[in-house]
Write an enzyme that holds these catalytic residues in place. Structure first.
Site: not given
Ligand code: UD1
Length: 417
Positions: A22-23, A93, A117, A122-125, A305, A327, A397
């Site tokens: 999936k990922n 997400r 979430c 889980r921000p996207v900054d 995961d 994480i 999912r």
């Molecule tokens: C991906 C996987 C998810 C897995 C996760 C961690 C997919 C579709 N999803 O999620 O299944 O659980 O990796 O292995 O592949 N963070 C920030 N700012 C950002 C982005 C992330 O602070 O802009 C933080 C998150 O809050 C979290 C950490 O970074 O604490 C890791 O998140 P991230 O690796 O981005 O997870 P996803 O990519 O959402």
């Protein structure tokens, strides 16, 4: 709402086949946005998240055709509005993965912020900062990320923490940027490598995927390609944990043992006998598993995961074990549900102390997120009597035909609504 009803106690035994990841599938589908030519994917899992992503891409004008098996061709010849609406993004997400490709291809995009979430903030900054470093102008307005750039330009980007979809988003965007991009502190997850492999087949110039520095030399355009999606390492780990918890013996085909070291090591420590060939993993568990300590961290360490599934194993193992989640905050909701089945789990901050019990007892439990629901299914498979796992849409999912595959392995499991 669908539920799973499980009669516990039967050891899993037999063989099944692992689906495509999936990922990996979700970012790969977004990569189709980067070219006017068709991208043909095989080993696409039949999952709710995949359908959601296809719907999102379809709304943007991507023509999608699926075959009877697990092939999907995505053709983004002409794109309509580069918009990812809240209604779809809030359910998944990973929709944020359209942002990089859209800005790179169309020069603009509007993508809803994912919002809250179940497993934490889980921000996207870092996605946003990275695109800004590539020259995009970004405004966050009315809950949407609005990005604009005539043509992105390569840059050196150091990410403060390891983010999987962040790395994927920026890697895709950088493929069409002018000049060279260097991503430092990049995620090393195998799904990033699979995406890089597909992008390279489309004409991208990427080196270093799988290491923590990825270099991308931008090209003017990408072309079509065919790509076989890698096996799902989390589905594989979930079935192995279930087999270990039930003291079973299973062989999983179509798996990749090379990307599961941390999980296989923990299962071995728990007492499982494991054997692998290039694409099959076999596990046998004789007797009661031993509790194992787990600490999640970015790849190649133990995956977040798989945290919930290992906790289910620890719940019925001999001895006490600690499970530490580094994480995501708030990723222990399954522990509360497992307690309803009689598990002895104490949570303090980001660590759970699990004291294994001889027996769990069936009850009704509620799934709160994808991997939490998988852990409840494992706990139900070992519990005495009947367990009902409610809100199984979370499971759909990310697990293809899970009740069929488990039934094939001898589990007494049925879906009801
Ligand atoms: C991906 C996987 C998810 C897995 C996760 C961690 C997919 C579709 N999803 O999620 O299944 O659980 O990796 O292995 O592949 N963070 C920030 N700012 C950002 C982005 C992330 O602070 O802009 C933080 C998150 O809050 C979290 C950490 O970074 O604490 C890791 O998140 P991230 O690796 O981005 O997870 P996803 O990519 O959402």
């Amino acid at each position: 709402m669908d539920k799973l009803v499980i009669q516990g106690g039967a050891p899993l035994s037999g063989e099944t086949r692992i689906s495509g990841a999936k990922n990996a599938a979700l970012p790969l589908m977004c990569a189709a946005l980067l070219t006017r030519e068709p991208l043909a994917l095989s080993n696409v899992p039949h999952l709710r998240d995949v359908t959601t992503m296809l719907r999102l891409l379809g709304q943007m004008g991507v023509k999608v055709s699926r075959d009877d098996r697990s092939g999907a061709t995505l053709h983004a010849e002409r794109l309509a509005e580069p918009l990812a609406p809240y209604e779809l993004v809030k359910t998944m997400r990973a929709s944020i993965l359209v942002l990089g490709p859209l800005v790179a291809r169309c020069g603009e995009a509007r993508v809803s912020l994912p919002g809250g979430c179940a497993i934490g903030l889980r921000p996207v900054d870092l996605h946003i900062k990275g695109l800004q470093a590539l020259g995009a102008e970004i405004e966050v307005e009315q809950g949407y990320i609005a990005a604009r750039a005539k043509r992105l330009t390569g840059a050196r980007i150091v990410m403060d923490l390891v983010t999987v979809t962040g790395t994927e988003n920026l890697m895709m965007a950088a493929c069409l940027a002018q000049g060279t991009t260097v991503l430092e502190n990049a995620a090393r997850e195998p799904e990033v490598v699979d995406l890089a492999r597909c992008l390279s087949a489309m004409g991208a110039r990427i080196s270093g995927a799988g290491a923590d520095v990825i270099t991308i030399e931008g090209v003017a355009s990408l072309h079509g390609a065919t790509h076989h999606i890698m096996p799902d390492r989390i589905e594989t780990g979930t079935f192995l944990a279930a087999a270990a918890a039930t003291r079973g013996r299973v062989s999983l085909h179509g798996a990749d043992p090379a990307i599961l070291d941390a999980v296989l090591e923990k299962l071995r420590e728990a007492g499982a006998e494991l054997e692998s060939t290039k694409d099959t993993i076999s596990l046998a568990m004789k007797g009661r598993p031993r509790g194992v300590n787990v600490r999640t961290a970015p790849y190649p360490a133990f995956p977040t995961d798989m945290q919930a599934q290992l906790m289910a194993l620890d719940a019925v193992a001999s001895g006490a074990a600690t499970v530490t989640e580094t994480i995501f905050e708030n990723r222990f909701m399954h522990a509360l549900e497992m307690q309803r089945l009689g598990a002895d789990i104490e949570i303090s901050g980001n660590t759970a102390v699990v004291r294994g019990v001889e027996k769990l007892q069936g009850a009704t439990v509620m799934a709160t997120d994808l991997r939490a629901s998988a852990s409840l299914v494992i706990a139900a498979l070992v519990a005495d009597g009947e367990t009902t796992v409610d809100r199984i849409y979370h499971l759909d999912r990310g697990y293809e035909r899970i009740e069929e595959k488990l039934a094939q392995l001898g589990a007494r499991i049925r879906r009801v609504n």
